[in-house]
Design a protein around this motif. Structure first.
Motif, PDB file in Angstrom:
ATOM      1  N   MET A   1      35.494  37.885  55.286  1.00  0.00           N
ATOM      2  CA  MET A   1      35.627  37.572  53.884  1.00  0.00           C
ATOM      3  C   MET A   1      35.308  38.820  53.059  1.00  0.00           C
ATOM      4  SD  MET A   1      36.155  34.794  52.023  1.00  0.00           S
ATOM      5  CE  MET A   1      36.159  34.474  50.297  1.00  0.00           C
ATOM      6  N   VAL A   2      36.069  39.030  52.019  1.00  0.00           N
ATOM      7  CA  VAL A   2      35.895  40.169  51.148  1.00  0.00           C
ATOM      8  C   VAL A   2      34.800  39.887  50.142  1.00  0.00           C
ATOM      9  CG1 VAL A   2      37.051  41.638  49.466  1.00  0.00           C
ATOM     10  CG2 VAL A   2      38.326  40.719  51.386  1.00  0.00           C
ATOM     11  N   GLU A   3      33.978  40.884  49.880  1.00  0.00           N
ATOM     12  CA  GLU A   3      32.899  40.716  48.924  1.00  0.00           C
ATOM     13  C   GLU A   3      33.338  41.231  47.562  1.00  0.00           C
ATOM     14  OE1 GLU A   3      28.332  41.976  48.868  1.00  0.00           O
ATOM     15  OE2 GLU A   3      29.188  41.572  50.836  1.00  0.00           O
ATOM     16  N   SER A   4      33.032  40.500  46.531  1.00  0.00           N
ATOM     17  CA  SER A   4      33.401  40.873  45.181  1.00  0.00           C
ATOM     18  C   SER A   4      32.539  42.028  44.692  1.00  0.00           C
ATOM     19  CB  SER A   4      33.225  39.663  44.255  1.00  0.00           C
ATOM     20  OG  SER A   4      33.488  40.030  42.924  1.00  0.00           O
ATOM     21  N   LEU A   5      33.129  42.890  43.864  1.00  0.00           N
ATOM     22  CA  LEU A   5      32.381  43.989  43.256  1.00  0.00           C
ATOM     23  C   LEU A   5      31.546  43.505  42.078  1.00  0.00           C
ATOM     24  CD1 LEU A   5      35.108  46.794  43.140  1.00  0.00           C
ATOM     25  CD2 LEU A   5      33.259  46.555  44.778  1.00  0.00           C
ATOM     26  N   ASN A   6      31.943  42.395  41.483  1.00  0.00           N
ATOM     27  CA  ASN A   6      31.293  41.889  40.284  1.00  0.00           C
ATOM     28  C   ASN A   6      30.015  41.128  40.614  1.00  0.00           C
ATOM     29  OD1 ASN A   6      33.291  42.771  38.401  1.00  0.00           O
ATOM     30  ND2 ASN A   6      34.604  41.138  39.140  1.00  0.00           N
ATOM     31  N   THR A   7      29.009  41.286  39.756  1.00  0.00           N
ATOM     32  CA  THR A   7      27.804  40.476  39.881  1.00  0.00           C
ATOM     33  C   THR A   7      27.888  39.261  38.963  1.00  0.00           C
ATOM     34  OG1 THR A   7      26.711  41.832  38.203  1.00  0.00           O
ATOM     35  CG2 THR A   7      26.340  42.422  40.501  1.00  0.00           C
ATOM     36  N   LYS A   8      28.703  39.389  37.884  1.00  0.00           N
ATOM     37  CA  LYS A   8      28.910  38.287  36.947  1.00  0.00           C
ATOM     38  C   LYS A   8      30.405  38.201  36.652  1.00  0.00           C
ATOM     39  CE  LYS A   8      28.535  38.174  32.412  1.00  0.00           C
ATOM     40  NZ  LYS A   8      28.172  38.579  31.106  1.00  0.00           N
ATOM     41  N   VAL A   9      30.983  37.015  36.746  1.00  0.00           N
ATOM     42  CA  VAL A   9      32.412  36.811  36.500  1.00  0.00           C
ATOM     43  C   VAL A   9      32.592  36.225  35.104  1.00  0.00           C
ATOM     44  CG1 VAL A   9      34.486  35.603  37.249  1.00  0.00           C
ATOM     45  CG2 VAL A   9      32.912  36.510  38.939  1.00  0.00           C
ATOM     46  N   ASP A  10      33.396  36.914  34.279  1.00  0.00           N
ATOM     47  CA  ASP A  10      33.663  36.446  32.922  1.00  0.00           C
ATOM     48  C   ASP A  10      34.862  35.512  32.848  1.00  0.00           C
ATOM     49  OD1 ASP A  10      31.546  37.958  31.878  1.00  0.00           O
ATOM     50  OD2 ASP A  10      32.828  39.727  31.706  1.00  0.00           O
ATOM     51  N   LEU A  11      35.868  35.737  33.717  1.00  0.00           N
ATOM     52  CA  LEU A  11      37.094  34.939  33.676  1.00  0.00           C
ATOM     53  C   LEU A  11      37.735  34.896  35.052  1.00  0.00           C
ATOM     54  CD1 LEU A  11      39.360  33.549  31.871  1.00  0.00           C
ATOM     55  CD2 LEU A  11      40.441  35.788  31.882  1.00  0.00           C
ATOM     56  N   THR A  12      38.203  33.723  35.428  1.00  0.00           N
ATOM     57  CA  THR A  12      39.018  33.555  36.634  1.00  0.00           C
ATOM     58  C   THR A  12      40.307  32.872  36.198  1.00  0.00           C
ATOM     59  OG1 THR A  12      37.070  33.303  38.016  1.00  0.00           O
ATOM     60  CG2 THR A  12      39.139  32.550  38.940  1.00  0.00           C
ATOM     61  N   ALA A  13      41.449  33.464  36.568  1.00  0.00           N
ATOM     62  CA  ALA A  13      42.747  32.923  36.164  1.00  0.00           C
ATOM     63  C   ALA A  13      43.733  33.056  37.308  1.00  0.00           C
ATOM     64  CB  ALA A  13      43.267  33.672  34.929  1.00  0.00           C
ATOM     65  N   ARG A  14      44.707  32.179  37.327  1.00  0.00           N
ATOM     66  CA  ARG A  14      45.801  32.279  38.292  1.00  0.00           C
ATOM     67  C   ARG A  14      46.669  33.459  37.898  1.00  0.00           C
ATOM     68  NH1 ARG A  14      45.880  30.516  42.693  1.00  0.00           N
ATOM     69  NH2 ARG A  14      48.068  30.008  42.684  1.00  0.00           N
ATOM     70  N   GLY A  15      47.172  34.180  38.885  1.00  0.00           N
ATOM     71  CA  GLY A  15      47.990  35.339  38.575  1.00  0.00           C
ATOM     72  C   GLY A  15      48.906  35.717  39.722  1.00  0.00           C
ATOM     73  N   ILE A  16      49.745  36.713  39.461  1.00  0.00           N
ATOM     74  CA  ILE A  16      50.691  37.210  40.440  1.00  0.00           C
ATOM     75  C   ILE A  16      50.552  38.723  40.497  1.00  0.00           C
ATOM     76  CG2 ILE A  16      53.133  37.381  41.074  1.00  0.00           C
ATOM     77  CD1 ILE A  16      53.615  34.910  39.298  1.00  0.00           C
ATOM     78  N   SER A  17      50.516  39.270  41.706  1.00  0.00           N
ATOM     79  CA  SER A  17      50.473  40.712  41.910  1.00  0.00           C
ATOM     80  C   SER A  17      51.842  41.162  42.412  1.00  0.00           C
ATOM     81  CB  SER A  17      49.412  41.068  42.945  1.00  0.00           C
ATOM     82  OG  SER A  17      49.526  42.414  43.315  1.00  0.00           O
ATOM     83  N   TYR A  18      52.346  42.245  41.835  1.00  0.00           N
ATOM     84  CA  TYR A  18      53.640  42.791  42.243  1.00  0.00           C
ATOM     85  C   TYR A  18      53.437  44.100  42.997  1.00  0.00           C
ATOM     86  CZ  TYR A  18      55.364  39.356  38.971  1.00  0.00           C
ATOM     87  OH  TYR A  18      55.632  38.177  38.316  1.00  0.00           O
ATOM     88  N   LEU A  19      52.502  44.112  43.910  1.00  0.00           N
ATOM     89  CA  LEU A  19      52.215  45.287  44.717  1.00  0.00           C
ATOM     90  C   LEU A  19      53.028  45.205  45.999  1.00  0.00           C
ATOM     91  CD1 LEU A  19      50.451  47.818  44.959  1.00  0.00           C
ATOM     92  CD2 LEU A  19      48.758  46.409  46.113  1.00  0.00           C
TER      93      LEU A  19
END
Length: 128
Positions: A1-19
């Motif tokens: 599992m990947v660990e998040s860089l953030n200690t506090k999350v301000d917003l979580t939203a559905r999204g699409i990556s075009y990478l």
């Protein structure tokens, strides 16, 4: 599992990556230390962009002055394209982290085509 860089999350939203090839659906997380995208199908497929590595964010603005869903993040390592239905709150939080001068209106398609065509026909001044 990947660990998040953030200690506090301000917003979580559905999204699409075009990478890369095709679109990858997942979740965009904006926090105190980074912008993060996690793929919903493959947890190992993620993008983490610390605030210090971001240079500019380009947002689409349509003719009637409404925000488009797509935005591009320019970093020291390259450019990343994303889209989300909640682009307004996402850009607002990014602007709070980076500053107003780093969130830029993306040039429209037709204006870019006009610049390209004009550039092809302009005479270059040659210095001797």
């Amino acid at each position: 599992m990947v660990e998040s860089l953030n200690t506090k999350v301000d917003l979580t939203a559905r999204g699409i990556s075009y990478l890369g090839i095709g679109a990858k659906y997942g979740d965009i997380m904006i926090g105190d230390r980074a912008f993060e995208f996690f793929n919903e199908k493959n947890v190992q497929d993620y993008v983490q962009i610390p605030w210090k590595d971001m240079q500019n964010v380009y947002a689409q603005v349509k003719h009637n002055q409404t925000l488009g869903r797509r935005f591009k993040i320019q970093t020291t390592a390259g450019e990343f394209d994303f889209s989300s239905k909640e682009v307004g709150p996402i850009l607002k939080l990014i602007r709070n982290q980076l500053g107003d001068e780093h969130v830029i209106r993306q040039i429209g398609f037709w204006k870019q085509m006009g610049r390209t065509i004009r550039g092809m026909f302009q005479h270059k001044n040659k210095t001797r």
